[in-house]
Design an enzyme around this catalytic site. Structure first.
Site, PDB file in Angstrom:
ATOM      1  N   GLU A  64      -5.990  -7.900   3.317  1.00  0.00           N
ATOM      2  CA  GLU A  64      -7.168  -8.623   3.790  1.00  0.00           C
ATOM      3  C   GLU A  64      -7.040 -10.105   3.492  1.00  0.00           C
ATOM      4  OE1 GLU A  64     -10.268  -5.111   2.465  1.00  0.00           O
ATOM      5  OE2 GLU A  64     -10.654  -7.171   1.891  1.00  0.00           O
ATOM      6  N   CYS A 118      -9.271 -17.180   1.302  1.00  0.00           N
ATOM      7  CA  CYS A 118      -9.120 -16.304   0.139  1.00  0.00           C
ATOM      8  C   CYS A 118      -7.974 -15.354   0.441  1.00  0.00           C
ATOM      9  CB  CYS A 118     -10.428 -15.547  -0.073  1.00  0.00           C
ATOM     10  SG  CYS A 118     -10.331 -14.301  -1.370  1.00  0.00           S
ATOM     11  N   CYS A 162      -3.966  -2.808  -5.725  1.00  0.00           N
ATOM     12  CA  CYS A 162      -4.085  -3.380  -7.067  1.00  0.00           C
ATOM     13  C   CYS A 162      -4.006  -2.262  -8.091  1.00  0.00           C
ATOM     14  CB  CYS A 162      -5.409  -4.130  -7.214  1.00  0.00           C
ATOM     15  SG  CYS A 162      -5.532  -5.047  -8.764  1.00  0.00           S
ATOM     16  N   CYS A 168     -10.247  -1.950 -12.045  1.00  0.00           N
ATOM     17  CA  CYS A 168     -11.585  -2.401 -12.424  1.00  0.00           C
ATOM     18  C   CYS A 168     -12.605  -1.451 -11.767  1.00  0.00           C
ATOM     19  CB  CYS A 168     -11.828  -3.832 -11.966  1.00  0.00           C
ATOM     20  SG  CYS A 168     -10.683  -4.993 -12.727  1.00  0.00           S
ATOM     21  N   CYS A 192     -14.429  -2.413  -8.365  1.00  0.00           N
ATOM     22  CA  CYS A 192     -13.644  -3.027  -7.297  1.00  0.00           C
ATOM     23  C   CYS A 192     -13.008  -1.987  -6.391  1.00  0.00           C
ATOM     24  CB  CYS A 192     -12.558  -3.911  -7.913  1.00  0.00           C
ATOM     25  SG  CYS A 192     -11.566  -4.775  -6.685  1.00  0.00           S
ATOM     26  N   GLY A 210      -5.437  -7.662  -5.499  1.00  0.00           N
ATOM     27  CA  GLY A 210      -4.248  -7.818  -6.326  1.00  0.00           C
ATOM     28  C   GLY A 210      -4.466  -8.721  -7.518  1.00  0.00           C
ATOM     29  N   SER A 234      -7.268 -16.699  -9.524  1.00  0.00           N
ATOM     30  CA  SER A 234      -8.225 -15.892 -10.290  1.00  0.00           C
ATOM     31  C   SER A 234      -7.525 -14.704 -10.926  1.00  0.00           C
ATOM     32  CB  SER A 234      -9.331 -15.398  -9.347  1.00  0.00           C
ATOM     33  OG  SER A 234     -10.226 -14.562 -10.039  1.00  0.00           O
ATOM     34  N   HIS A 254     -16.884 -10.799 -16.580  1.00  0.00           N
ATOM     35  CA  HIS A 254     -17.795  -9.702 -16.232  1.00  0.00           C
ATOM     36  C   HIS A 254     -18.518  -9.001 -17.383  1.00  0.00           C
ATOM     37  CE1 HIS A 254     -16.151 -10.506 -12.398  1.00  0.00           C
ATOM     38  NE2 HIS A 254     -15.131  -9.703 -12.450  1.00  0.00           N
ATOM     39  N   ASN A 309     -21.451  -6.468  -5.090  1.00  0.00           N
ATOM     40  CA  ASN A 309     -21.583  -5.733  -3.837  1.00  0.00           C
ATOM     41  C   ASN A 309     -21.863  -4.297  -4.265  1.00  0.00           C
ATOM     42  OD1 ASN A 309     -20.837  -7.564  -1.560  1.00  0.00           O
ATOM     43  ND2 ASN A 309     -19.070  -7.840  -2.882  1.00  0.00           N
ATOM     44  N   CYS A 343     -13.485  -7.796  -2.270  1.00  0.00           N
ATOM     45  CA  CYS A 343     -12.160  -7.247  -2.523  1.00  0.00           C
ATOM     46  C   CYS A 343     -11.877  -5.852  -2.025  1.00  0.00           C
ATOM     47  CB  CYS A 343     -11.978  -7.167  -4.028  1.00  0.00           C
ATOM     48  SG  CYS A 343     -11.397  -8.652  -4.690  1.00  0.00           S
TER      49      CYS A 343
HETATM   50  N1  SAH Z   1      -7.272  -9.737  -9.908  1.00  0.00           N
HETATM   51  C1  SAH Z   1      -7.906 -11.015  -9.808  1.00  0.00           C
HETATM   52  C2  SAH Z   1      -8.223 -11.455  -8.391  1.00  0.00           C
HETATM   53  C3  SAH Z   1      -8.811 -10.428  -7.464  1.00  0.00           C
HETATM   54  S1  SAH Z   1     -10.472  -9.910  -7.759  1.00  0.00           S
HETATM   55  C4  SAH Z   1      -9.137 -11.058 -10.678  1.00  0.00           C
HETATM   56  O1  SAH Z   1      -9.473 -10.046 -11.279  1.00  0.00           O
HETATM   57  O2  SAH Z   1      -9.752 -12.112 -10.796  1.00  0.00           O
HETATM   58  C5  SAH Z   1     -11.422 -11.273  -7.199  1.00  0.00           C
HETATM   59  C6  SAH Z   1     -12.856 -11.239  -7.666  1.00  0.00           C
HETATM   60  O3  SAH Z   1     -13.651 -10.304  -6.918  1.00  0.00           O
HETATM   61  C7  SAH Z   1     -12.947 -10.852  -9.107  1.00  0.00           C
HETATM   62  O4  SAH Z   1     -13.787 -11.695  -9.847  1.00  0.00           O
HETATM   63  C8  SAH Z   1     -13.502  -9.454  -8.986  1.00  0.00           C
HETATM   64  O5  SAH Z   1     -14.051  -9.099 -10.182  1.00  0.00           O
HETATM   65  C9  SAH Z   1     -14.453  -9.591  -7.802  1.00  0.00           C
HETATM   66  N2  SAH Z   1     -14.955  -8.309  -7.278  1.00  0.00           N
HETATM   67  C10 SAH Z   1     -14.310  -7.141  -7.185  1.00  0.00           C
HETATM   68  N3  SAH Z   1     -15.132  -6.150  -6.750  1.00  0.00           N
HETATM   69  C11 SAH Z   1     -16.336  -6.702  -6.559  1.00  0.00           C
HETATM   70  C12 SAH Z   1     -17.610  -6.200  -6.126  1.00  0.00           C
HETATM   71  N4  SAH Z   1     -17.790  -4.918  -5.826  1.00  0.00           N
HETATM   72  N5  SAH Z   1     -18.635  -7.087  -6.053  1.00  0.00           N
HETATM   73  C13 SAH Z   1     -18.459  -8.405  -6.364  1.00  0.00           C
HETATM   74  N6  SAH Z   1     -17.291  -8.919  -6.766  1.00  0.00           N
HETATM   75  C14 SAH Z   1     -16.237  -8.096  -6.877  1.00  0.00           C
END
Ligand code: SAH
Length: 353
Positions: free
Chosen positions: A94, A107, A114, A118, A121, A164, A196, A221, A295, A338
């Site tokens: 994406e 972006c 990944c 998390c 995510c 990723g 990031s 977070h 989200n 993401c």
């Molecule tokens: N791995 C890197 C970059 C990718 S994630 C990192 O962790 O920073 C990019 C951002 O999107 C991160 O801050 C992640 O926590 C956020 N993200 C992932 N899922 C999300 C969701 N459901 N709602 C809002 N932000 C989200």
């Protein structure tokens, strides 16, 4: 096997072309077609001879011409455009274009999938994980540059915040950013680039050793150890206080303020006490906080706090003189978070089999 020309450094292109008997200035002409005019088809490079164009066609591939846009989503306000690109090996990634008042920002994803798991995510939900190449990272910017070229616009900002973990694909990510920085490529200043990370300390240290003024964002977070480990398993290997310390060293050496991303999850990390604790950790640091309304993922019990709670959390940080903002939400109606689109694509593909 054809050699990938996209992302090939100038001196390597010159050497490769010299071996084919091309005149030296051809490399500059090809750079101009690829990176300024966004022409990815050798046949259209009209200032080259016909025989040369055919030889190039035979020897080189151009990745942006080989990826297909399998889905395109445009937000209703017309400011956010998300593409799902299918790579020649069948992996999908994406990439998102955002139109801000200061220009266009993209972006990009750093990996297909990944491995960080998390909890909130969608990136790691489906499909295999592999590192993207320099060409694949550049291509995410250039599919949009190609669309903007007729309007005499181009991407001026890149955030490595898609799917990723960029620090686990360090060479390709920073190689691509350094490539984009070149004046005869995209001429994007390092100050307009952000990487990031979920908090891979050695990656932050390597970034510091590069000595470039690229901005660092850290996905924090949570500031309670157990909760952070539950949300982000990476916290076991790299506990967040160590991450904050490494990020602070980066801020001091680069002169760039670090942005801490903090997804607000209702009743999990959004209390007054959480805000106080966050302020405590970031006090006197070269740091800003970006509060992100999650989200929602109802199956996992992740919900958005109400507006009052968000305001309250923000005001506590501000009272402690921490520079904090609530992320302007863009593209919510097209699931710009993401991996959500990619996961849906992988699922569909899987179901079709
Ligand atoms: N791995 C890197 C970059 C990718 S994630 C990192 O962790 O920073 C990019 C951002 O999107 C991160 O801050 C992640 O926590 C956020 N993200 C992932 N899922 C999300 C969701 N459901 N709602 C809002 N932000 C989200």
């Amino acid at each position: 096997m054809k050699k990938e020309i996209f992302g090939l450094p100038m001196h390597e292109l010159q050497t490769a072309l010299a071996e084919l008997g091309f005149k030296k200035f051809r490399a500059k002409q090809i750079y101009d077609w690829l990176y300024r005019k966004c022409i990815f088809d050798f046949a259209q490079m009209t200032n080259l001879g016909k025989a040369e164009r055919e030889l190039l066609q035979e020897r080189f591939s151009v990745l942006p011409a080989a990826v297909s846009i399998v889905r395109r989503l445009d937000s209703s306000d017309g400011l956010t455009h998300k593409l799902l690109l299918e790579l020649p090996d069948g992996n999908a990634i994406e990439t998102v274009l955002m139109h801000h008042d200061y220009g266009y920002s993209v972006c990009v994803s750093s990996q297909a999938g990944c491995d960080m798991h998390c909890a909130f995510c969608a990136s790691g939900l489906n499909g295999a994980v592999r590192n993207l190449t320099v060409a694949e990272i550049l291509t995410q910017v250039y599919v949009f540059n190609a669309q903007l070229y007729p309007q005499q616009e181009r991407v001026s900002r890149v955030v490595v915040m898609g799917s990723g973990e960029p620090m686990l694909n360090f060479d390709a990510v920073f190689g691509a950013l350094q490539f984009l920085h070149q004046t005869d490529v995209a001429n994007i200043s390092y100050r307009n680039m952000t990487v990031s990370t979920c908090g891979i300390v050695p990656g932050i240290e390597r970034m510091q050793a590069l000595g470039l003024p690229i901005s660092l964002a850290v996905s924090l977070h949570a500031v309670k150890p157990d909760l952070r480990t539950e949300l982000m398993p990476v916290n076991k290997g790299y506990p967040f206080p160590d991450v904050i310390a490494a990020a602070e060293r980066y801020a001091r050496s680069s002169g760039r303020q670090v942005t801490y991303e903090y997804i607000l999850l209702r009743d999990m990390n959004d209390s007054d006490a959480d805000a106080e604790l966050l302020a405590e950790y970031l006090r006197y640091k070269e740091a800003g906080v970006n509060l992100i309304p999650v989200n929602p993922i109802p199956e996992k019990g992740f919900y958005w706090p109400d507006k009052k709670r968000i305001e309250r959390f923000l005001s506590i940080l501000q009272r402690h003189r921490i520079h904090a903002t609530v992320r302007k939400e863009m593209g919510k109606d097209i699931n710009a978070a993401c991996g959500q689109l990619r996961a849906a694509f992988a699922e569909e593909k899987y179901c079709r089999k």
